[in-house]
Each structure stands twice: as C-alpha cells, then as structure tokens.
Design a protein around this motif. Sequence first.
Motif, mmCIF file in Angstrom:
data_model
loop_
_atom_site.group_PDB
_atom_site.id
_atom_site.type_symbol
_atom_site.label_atom_id
_atom_site.label_comp_id
_atom_site.label_asym_id
_atom_site.label_seq_id
_atom_site.Cartn_x
_atom_site.Cartn_y
_atom_site.Cartn_z
ATOM 1 N N ALA A 55 0.737 -1.141 0.025
ATOM 2 C CA ALA A 55 0.024 0.089 0.007
ATOM 3 C C ALA A 55 0.691 1.326 -0.067
ATOM 4 O O ALA A 55 0.599 2.142 -0.869
ATOM 5 C CB ALA A 55 -0.839 0.019 1.172
ATOM 6 N N THR A 56 1.837 1.149 0.803
ATOM 7 C CA THR A 56 2.975 2.291 0.765
ATOM 8 C C THR A 56 3.471 2.609 -0.461
ATOM 9 O O THR A 56 3.672 3.683 -0.928
ATOM 10 C CB THR A 56 3.974 2.116 2.062
ATOM 11 O OG1 THR A 56 3.269 2.160 3.053
ATOM 12 C CG2 THR A 56 4.902 3.268 1.760
ATOM 13 N N LEU A 58 2.150 1.729 -3.567
ATOM 14 C CA LEU A 58 1.147 2.164 -4.374
ATOM 15 C C LEU A 58 1.013 3.918 -4.035
ATOM 16 O O LEU A 58 0.784 4.534 -4.814
ATOM 17 C CB LEU A 58 -0.012 1.583 -4.194
ATOM 18 C CG LEU A 58 -0.118 0.138 -4.669
ATOM 19 C CD1 LEU A 58 -1.271 -0.567 -4.365
ATOM 20 C CD2 LEU A 58 -0.079 0.146 -6.314
ATOM 21 N N THR A 59 1.044 3.967 -2.919
ATOM 22 C CA THR A 59 0.743 5.768 -2.505
ATOM 23 C C THR A 59 1.849 6.455 -2.941
ATOM 24 O O THR A 59 1.768 7.568 -3.483
ATOM 25 C CB THR A 59 0.536 5.535 -0.860
ATOM 26 O OG1 THR A 59 -0.829 4.899 -0.572
ATOM 27 C CG2 THR A 59 0.549 7.048 -0.424
ATOM 28 N N ARG A 60 3.093 5.964 -2.654
ATOM 29 C CA ARG A 60 4.299 6.790 -3.207
ATOM 30 C C ARG A 60 4.211 6.798 -4.674
ATOM 31 O O ARG A 60 4.537 8.087 -5.298
ATOM 32 C CB ARG A 60 5.439 6.113 -2.745
ATOM 33 C CG ARG A 60 5.763 6.349 -1.175
ATOM 34 C CD ARG A 60 7.109 5.751 -0.864
ATOM 35 N NE ARG A 60 7.213 5.970 0.585
ATOM 36 C CZ ARG A 60 7.962 5.106 1.429
ATOM 37 N NH1 ARG A 60 8.638 4.111 0.682
ATOM 38 N NH2 ARG A 60 8.175 5.481 2.728
ATOM 39 N N HIS A 62 1.564 6.956 -6.599
ATOM 40 C CA HIS A 62 0.340 7.847 -7.079
ATOM 41 C C HIS A 62 0.911 9.342 -6.844
ATOM 42 O O HIS A 62 0.576 10.291 -7.596
ATOM 43 C CB HIS A 62 -0.738 7.382 -6.214
ATOM 44 C CG HIS A 62 -1.338 6.140 -6.408
ATOM 45 N ND1 HIS A 62 -1.201 5.321 -7.605
ATOM 46 C CD2 HIS A 62 -2.248 5.449 -5.547
ATOM 47 C CE1 HIS A 62 -1.935 4.217 -7.426
ATOM 48 N NE2 HIS A 62 -2.440 4.261 -6.421
ATOM 49 N N THR A 63 1.539 9.494 -5.663
ATOM 50 C CA THR A 63 1.900 10.845 -5.285
ATOM 51 C C THR A 63 2.827 11.527 -6.210
ATOM 52 O O THR A 63 2.736 12.576 -6.545
ATOM 53 C CB THR A 63 2.490 10.977 -3.668
ATOM 54 O OG1 THR A 63 1.501 10.441 -3.095
ATOM 55 C CG2 THR A 63 2.940 12.213 -3.484
#
Length: 100
Positions: A55-56, A58-60, A62-63
Amino acid sequence: MHTFRALLLTLLLIACLPVQAADPAKQADAAASEGLSAVTVFIDVTLGMRKDRAATALTRSHTAFARHGYRVLDVSTYNENGDLQGFFVTYQRADTTASH
C-alpha cells in the motif's frame, strides 16, 4: 566443506533479499519529460511486502505521478501461481482526459 556451506548460505540469503523497486519519482519525472500522455508502471510486491508496504509503494507512486499532473487510470493485480507479485498501474495526464 565449511567454506562451501558458508558460500551456499550467503547465496541463499542474497536470493531472499527483496529486489530494489523502481523509484516512482524517477519514473514520473521520465514520463513527464518525455511528454507521455499515459504511462503504465509495475509496482513489485516482493516477499514480505504484500500488505502495508504494498500500500505504501502504491501511495508513493500515485503521489509522484500526481505531482506531474497524472491521475490513476487503472490498477491491475499480477498474480503468478496464485501469489500476488505486484500491480500494473496506468496513469494518464489529467489534461488529456477532456473530450474534443
């Protein structure tokens, strides 16, 4: 014999280390500098990264892409023999989604 065992153990330990994932900031920079309207990247989910770290990651990603005006278009899981291996994520420049 002990040297052989030590070498074998070292090789096995190296094989179990997670592969360094591609840097999402560099991928986003490259896509933006090439002027790509859409780009698909692979987020590798190595052993031990299948929950919080996935999840981390993916978040990185996306950001990093959002900073260049990209939005998530699609996320597809990649499974091999029933095991999650990673995600294919497609980003599209926000300004290319308008109809003409």
